[in-house]
Design a protein around this motif. Sequence first.
Motif, mmCIF file in Angstrom:
data_model
loop_
_atom_site.group_PDB
_atom_site.id
_atom_site.type_symbol
_atom_site.label_atom_id
_atom_site.label_comp_id
_atom_site.label_asym_id
_atom_site.label_seq_id
_atom_site.Cartn_x
_atom_site.Cartn_y
_atom_site.Cartn_z
ATOM 1 N N LEU A 61 45.053 -47.036 -55.208
ATOM 2 C CA LEU A 61 43.914 -46.277 -54.711
ATOM 3 C C LEU A 61 44.383 -45.572 -53.493
ATOM 4 C CD1 LEU A 61 40.565 -46.535 -54.414
ATOM 5 C CD2 LEU A 61 41.018 -48.275 -53.130
ATOM 6 N N VAL A 62 43.643 -44.394 -53.362
ATOM 7 C CA VAL A 62 43.882 -43.525 -52.415
ATOM 8 C C VAL A 62 42.608 -43.102 -51.788
ATOM 9 C CG1 VAL A 62 45.133 -41.187 -51.654
ATOM 10 C CG2 VAL A 62 45.797 -42.396 -53.574
ATOM 11 N N VAL A 63 42.290 -43.266 -50.390
ATOM 12 C CA VAL A 63 41.245 -43.107 -49.801
ATOM 13 C C VAL A 63 41.272 -42.131 -48.620
ATOM 14 C CG1 VAL A 63 40.252 -45.236 -50.518
ATOM 15 C CG2 VAL A 63 41.405 -45.024 -48.223
ATOM 16 N N VAL A 64 40.253 -41.405 -47.900
ATOM 17 C CA VAL A 64 40.155 -40.789 -47.034
ATOM 18 C C VAL A 64 39.236 -41.563 -45.930
ATOM 19 C CG1 VAL A 64 39.604 -38.597 -45.711
ATOM 20 C CG2 VAL A 64 40.458 -38.581 -47.843
ATOM 21 N N PRO A 65 40.055 -42.391 -44.991
ATOM 22 C CA PRO A 65 39.238 -43.320 -43.999
ATOM 23 C C PRO A 65 38.293 -42.481 -43.422
ATOM 24 C CG PRO A 65 41.605 -43.824 -43.948
ATOM 25 C CD PRO A 65 41.647 -42.415 -44.754
ATOM 26 N N GLY A 66 36.872 -43.334 -43.317
ATOM 27 C CA GLY A 66 35.813 -42.521 -42.443
ATOM 28 C C GLY A 66 35.120 -41.762 -43.323
#
Length: 323
Positions: A194-199
């Motif tokens: 899982l790859v996310v862009v925090p915020g």
Amino acid sequence: MTTSTATTQTAPNDDTTPSPSANLPPPSDPYTSALASLQQNGFVILPATLFPTFDLPTLRDAATHLTHLARTSQWPYLRTLPKQFPPWPSDPSNGIWGVQHLLHPSNPHAATFAKSYFDPELLKYAQVLIGCEEEELVMELYNMLVRPDAAFALRWHRDDIPASASAEEELERLVKKEAFHAQWNLALYEDESLVVVPGSHRRARTEEERSADPFEDDMPGQLVVRLKAGEVVFYDNNILHRGVYDPDKERMTLHGSVGSCKKGAGKERARNVLQHGVGSWVGEVDFRKWVGGEIGERAERMRERLVRLGRESGEVGFFSKDE
């Protein structure tokens, strides 16, 4: 890419842990600490020590057998390559990357998976993260993400907001968004898919994000969520995220969601659940027999609310039928 820097939560003191039916706990406890992390970052990682009732060896055995059935055309509920979103065909000949409907009554391991899905501690966290009472919890989805048969990745997306949405439309949906469900991954093996862009769950996409390739491997600010076996990550489904799956690394990650019947959930939530086809079999399940006791009774009440959701929603369509 950077590694996850999220602070994992510590186990609550047994003497002060609220019961599942208690009112929401005070801000100083680990449940609302998890909520604060979710609200700020869009995700929160919870350590395996918080969930002592998870039986990883038994879950791995069940997951291994069901995955074998799926890869050999003996289980028809699949996520097949290269399709990203439902509906998926039932033919595994091009490879699979997921196994659907862990709680289906024909699954020989359904009772094992049900015990983890309806785990009291997991549901306590879900209740707090949604901000609802126990009697508002709704059974939703329990699926499994597995090692793909070939290299595979999902595009950058938000689950409830299409890529075609303008910045104004995105922001309107995000700032007014009340939590009506909680979504999590439970890793049975180490997982960094899982790859996310925090915020990003709190703002519209930047121009750079909007113009980026849908499969961009180095999105500004991206973060790989690294899970150890037994850890759980809850994440906002409208965080900007994608999945990147390695065919050479074992993966069996249970992917679940629970919802709330709070007023205002709307047809979008019903669509995200019912587009997976759970409504075709949920009426045949009896968790009182599978799980028993208080957990089985709670599970049955949650199941009945899902049946009611399907009855009231009618035809809901698909998020992205052709992708």
